[in-house]
Design an enzyme around this catalytic site. Structure first.
Site, PDB file in Angstrom:
ATOM      1  CB  THR A   4     -11.658  32.447  41.756  1.00 31.10           C
ATOM      2  OG1 THR A   4     -12.842  31.943  42.360  1.00 31.10           O
ATOM      3  CG2 THR A   4     -11.338  31.640  40.512  1.00 31.10           C
TER       4      THR A   4
ATOM      5  CB  VAL B  87      -5.608  41.861  38.295  1.00 32.42           C
ATOM      6  CG1 VAL B  87      -4.317  41.986  37.519  1.00 32.42           C
ATOM      7  CG2 VAL B  87      -5.437  40.951  39.517  1.00 32.42           C
ATOM      8  CB  ALA B  88      -9.124  43.626  42.389  1.00 33.92           C
ATOM      9  NE  ARG B  89     -14.901  45.763  39.205  1.00 36.54           N
ATOM     10  CZ  ARG B  89     -14.659  44.729  38.406  1.00 36.54           C
ATOM     11  NH1 ARG B  89     -13.427  44.451  38.025  1.00 36.54           N
ATOM     12  NH2 ARG B  89     -15.655  43.977  37.965  1.00 36.54           N
TER      13      ARG B  89
ATOM     14  CD  GLU C  82     -11.450  50.255  34.639  1.00 27.25           C
ATOM     15  OE1 GLU C  82     -12.168  49.569  33.886  1.00 27.25           O
ATOM     16  OE2 GLU C  82     -10.874  49.798  35.623  1.00 27.25           O
TER      17      GLU C  82
ATOM     18  CG  HIS D  33     -11.085  46.202  33.321  1.00 35.32           C
ATOM     19  ND1 HIS D  33     -11.852  46.867  34.238  1.00 35.32           N
ATOM     20  CD2 HIS D  33     -11.219  44.883  33.615  1.00 35.32           C
ATOM     21  CE1 HIS D  33     -12.447  45.988  35.044  1.00 35.32           C
ATOM     22  NE2 HIS D  33     -12.073  44.769  34.684  1.00 35.32           N
TER      23      HIS D  33
END
Ligand code: NDP
Length: 308
Positions: free
Chosen positions: A145, A224-226, A255, A274
């Protein structure tokens, strides 16, 4: 199967206003209620949560209010025969726009001008530094997506987009799809490498020293994932040594990002807290997905986004 109650665990407050989220279920055929850690569950309950809790395994169905469900023990769900669903499929525009914004900023130095604005400085960068993203190559790692959301938007900006995924199913906006074992080839010509992969055993530490060496010296990493998909220490070294030119990071190994991280101080790095999916409508996007699954669950149909 019966579903008599939808519980919303207070941990959703990490990403959305919990009360507004519960209110978004007012039209559902089952009541929705906000709960804390003292609730007990049974097979007629659905639970929407951000954080995993062992007691959710007593419920009939659990929905993770995030796309990345790596914090959940999927084996335990499979064993308990409790379906677990996630919030994938709704972040194409939200996270996609953030990734595009990062690339534009890295190319046109918006983040650098803001740094100098903070010092009341009318700043002129080196002539060589700014460039247009038009005609630049973007390689998207993970074409789901979010990957498609970035690819189609990058297309609109005239970028050349290719990417990596395990299946070779074509993706709108992507001209060439590489296999995961062709990773180095895929990233070696790209001006931007964007990571939109799930964090799994296969993707843990996927980008490290060898990959940064394979990338162009004038290239940028956008994650922008992990966080753990990138070896953060190797990334810092790669930027310091000029193996790559910089990065935009929404996610980190730890984080919030540790105060002592050198990333905070790097001009060529954009640090984001995040917030790739944060918009004022996020609770409605998730509620729509959950509502659809409530209907499906009650109708005995297959749940959307079932991950265990
Ligand atoms: P999707 O499941 O839609 O897409 C993930 C894609 O990655 C799939 O299309 C899959 O394609 C591909 N993939 C999976 N494993 C591999 C692998 N080993 N090698 C190559 N490709 C692989 O997820 P989303 O796009 O919705 O989200 C992606 C991730 O982004 C989430 O898992 C989450 O961690 C993170 N995320 C971050 C947010 C933020 O706020 N920054 C917000 C939302 C999500 P194929 O099966 O063909 O390999």
């Amino acid at each position: 199967p019966d579903l008599e109650q939808l519980y919303v665990h207070e941990s959703v407050e990490n990403v959305i206003p919990a009360k507004a989220f519960v209110d978004a279920f007012s039209d559902l055929p089952v009541p929705a209620e906000l709960v804390g850690d003292d609730e007990e569950y049974d097979a007629s309950d659905g639970v929407v949560t951000y954080a995993p809790r062992e007691e959710f395994l007593d419920a009939g169905w659990v929905h993770c209010a995030r796309a990345g469900y790596d914090a959940f023990d999927t084996e335990a769900y499979a064993e308990a025969d409790v379906p677990l669903t996630n919030s994938s499929g709704i972040h194409g525009a939200t996270v996609g726009e953030v990734a595009i914004g990062c690339m534009l900023s890295l190319a046109r130095l918006l983040h650098v001008y803001r740094d100098h604005q903070n010092e009341t400085e009318w700043y002129t960068p080196e002539y060589e530094r700014p460039f247009t993203v038009e005609n630049e190559r973007l390689c998207v790692l993970g074409l789901g997506t979010i990957g498609e959301g970035i690819a189609t938007r990058a297309n609109g900006l005239g970028m050349d987009v290719d990417g990596v995924r395990r299946s070779d199913e074509p993706v709108p906006g992507v001209s060439e799809i590489y296999d995961p074992d062709e990773l180095h080839e895929a990233i070696s010509e790209a001006r931007f490498v964007a990571i939109t992969l799930p964090h799994t055993e296969e993707t843990d530490g996927l980008l490290s020293t060898a990959e940064f060496e394979a990338m162009r010296e004038d290239s940028y990493l956008v994650n922008v994932a992990r966080g753990p998909i990138v070896d953060e220490e190797a990334l810092v070294a790669a930027i310091e040594d000029g193996e790559i030119a910089g990065a935009a990071l929404d996610v980190f190994e730890t984080e919030p990002l540790l105060e002592e991280s050198p990333l905070w101080e790097m001009e060529e790095v954009i640090v984001m807290p995040h917030k790739g999916s944060a918009t004022n409508r996020y609770h409605l996007d998730i509620a729509e997905l959950v509502s659809e699954n409530v209907e499906r669950y009650r109708a005995g149909e297959e749940l959307r986004n079932r991950v265990a």
